[in-house]
Design a protein around this motif. Structure first.
Motif, PDB file in Angstrom:
ATOM      1  N   GLY A   1     -32.463 -76.591   7.073  1.00 24.70           N
ATOM      2  CA  GLY A   1     -32.560 -75.507   6.113  1.00 24.70           C
ATOM      3  C   GLY A   1     -33.398 -75.884   4.904  1.00 24.70           C
ATOM      4  O   GLY A   1     -34.181 -75.068   4.389  1.00 24.70           O
TER       5      GLY A   1
ATOM      6  N   TYR B   1     -36.909 -74.096   3.700  1.00 16.37           N
ATOM      7  CA  TYR B   1     -37.094 -73.596   2.334  1.00 16.37           C
ATOM      8  C   TYR B   1     -38.328 -74.234   1.694  1.00 16.37           C
ATOM      9  O   TYR B   1     -39.158 -73.540   1.087  1.00 16.37           O
ATOM     10  CB  TYR B   1     -35.845 -73.909   1.508  1.00 16.37           C
ATOM     11  CG  TYR B   1     -35.888 -73.354   0.105  1.00 16.37           C
ATOM     12  CD1 TYR B   1     -35.489 -72.044  -0.156  1.00 16.37           C
ATOM     13  CD2 TYR B   1     -36.310 -74.139  -0.957  1.00 16.37           C
ATOM     14  CE1 TYR B   1     -35.525 -71.529  -1.447  1.00 16.37           C
ATOM     15  CE2 TYR B   1     -36.353 -73.637  -2.253  1.00 16.37           C
ATOM     16  CZ  TYR B   1     -35.959 -72.331  -2.490  1.00 16.37           C
ATOM     17  OH  TYR B   1     -36.013 -71.829  -3.761  1.00 16.37           O
TER      18      TYR B   1
ATOM     19  N   ASN C   1     -27.607 -67.975  -2.169  1.00 16.51           N
ATOM     20  CA  ASN C   1     -26.950 -68.441  -0.952  1.00 16.51           C
ATOM     21  C   ASN C   1     -27.992 -68.982   0.025  1.00 16.51           C
ATOM     22  O   ASN C   1     -28.413 -68.275   0.949  1.00 16.51           O
ATOM     23  CB  ASN C   1     -26.147 -67.300  -0.309  1.00 16.51           C
ATOM     24  CG  ASN C   1     -25.380 -67.767   0.919  1.00 16.51           C
ATOM     25  OD1 ASN C   1     -25.104 -68.951   1.074  1.00 16.51           O
ATOM     26  ND2 ASN C   1     -25.038 -66.825   1.787  1.00 16.51           N
TER      27      ASN C   1
ATOM     28  N   GLY D   1     -27.618 -71.055   2.327  1.00 17.19           N
ATOM     29  CA  GLY D   1     -27.070 -71.246   3.663  1.00 17.19           C
ATOM     30  C   GLY D   1     -27.267 -72.639   4.225  1.00 17.19           C
ATOM     31  O   GLY D   1     -27.655 -72.789   5.387  1.00 17.19           O
TER      32      GLY D   1
ATOM     33  N   PRO E   1     -25.151 -75.739   5.204  1.00 17.57           N
ATOM     34  CA  PRO E   1     -23.768 -76.207   5.387  1.00 17.57           C
ATOM     35  C   PRO E   1     -23.576 -77.638   4.899  1.00 17.57           C
ATOM     36  O   PRO E   1     -24.337 -78.538   5.252  1.00 17.57           O
ATOM     37  CB  PRO E   1     -23.561 -76.104   6.909  1.00 17.57           C
ATOM     38  CG  PRO E   1     -24.943 -76.135   7.485  1.00 17.57           C
ATOM     39  CD  PRO E   1     -25.810 -75.448   6.485  1.00 17.57           C
TER      40      PRO E   1
END
Length: 264
Positions: free
Chosen positions: A28, A32, A78, A80, A82
């Motif tokens: 993630g 980004y 958010n 996302g 984890p």
């Protein structure tokens, strides 16, 4: 609340769970970062919009020309990721009389970092290539010291690349390639903590500079994107202010130190 008690809470929060970044969080983060780098690449193709305008345009530029730093938090609500937290900050500043060439000479002089960026930078050196003149693409390491209630020492390695649109417009990309937390730093027993010992204070950190000569000086814009471990449920009230303040304070410290060095 006492500082010692907060220190215990922070350390307790970082003991539970994993110390390595979860693969899904790394994926993630990379996604980004890819979007940010794509946007920056578009910016750097033209003098128009080479850096992001902040605030209300002319009014903000006037504040910058009077020595004010403008800091913005860009972290999405958010992301996302984890088990992890993403931090994205941007800072903008102006130094009258400075040039793009001045900036590059300053930033490529890694041997001077422990003096320019003390007390955060303890050691710094270029790893490769070891030429007399620092090229536009190189790898480097820094030992950094962060103190905010507790003290954390880390050895960090980066892949760094400089580029330019013309003599007045330049940029750099710095991507972390290794971050190791150091135990008992500065003692004969100092050592890199193992994967099971590390606390996850910093897993990834990328830094992006955009700088342009204009209005009789140099505008500089820095974006910092970092990845840290998440905060365990129930301890956010104590730990979150610490975790979220370090990225901002580190960016502000770096930008202000660069401004001060260029003014001299």
């Amino acid at each position: 609340m006492g500082r010692a008690f907060i220190s215990v809470l922070i350390l307790s929060a970082c003991i539970a769970g994993w110390s390595e970044a979860p693969p899904a969080a790394v994926s993630g983060f990379n996604d980004y970062v890819g979007k940010v780098e794509s946007r920056l690449a578009t910016q750097h193709r033209s003098t128009d919009g080479f850096r992001i305008a902040v605030g209300t345009g002319a009014q903000t530029n006037e504040r910058l020309r009077h020595g004010e730093l403008v800091l913005e938090q860009l972290t999405p609500e958010n992301p996302g990721l984890p088990g992890a937290l993403l931090h994205h900050w941007r800072g903008t500043a102006f130094v009258r009389g400075a040039t793009a060439a001045d900036f590059e000479r300053l930033m490529k002089n890694f041997g001077d970092y422990p003096r320019r960026f003390a007390p955060q930078v303890v050691q710094a050196r270029i790893l490769s290539p070891r030429d007399r003149r620092t090229p536009d693409h190189f790898t480097a390491m820094m030992r950094v010291r962060q103190h905010h209630v507790i003290t954390v020492v880390m050895d960090t390695a980066y892949d760094i690349q400089y580029g330019s649109l013309d003599a007045q417009h330049g940029y750099s990309v710095s991507r972390s390639t290794r971050i190791s937390e150091i135990g008992l730093a500065g003692t004969p027993q100092e050592h890199a903590l193992s994967d099971t010992e590390e606390h996850g204070f910093l897993w990834r950190m990328n830094t992006y500079w955009s700088y342009e000569e204009r209005d009789g000086g140099l505008y500089m814009q820095i974006e910092s994107i970092s990845l840290t471990r998440a905060i365990p449920t129930g301890l956010g009230w104590a730990v979150r202010p610490y975790v979220e303040s370090v990225p901002r304070e580190s960016l502000e410290f770096t930008l202000r130190a660069v401004c001060n060095a260029l003014k001299r």
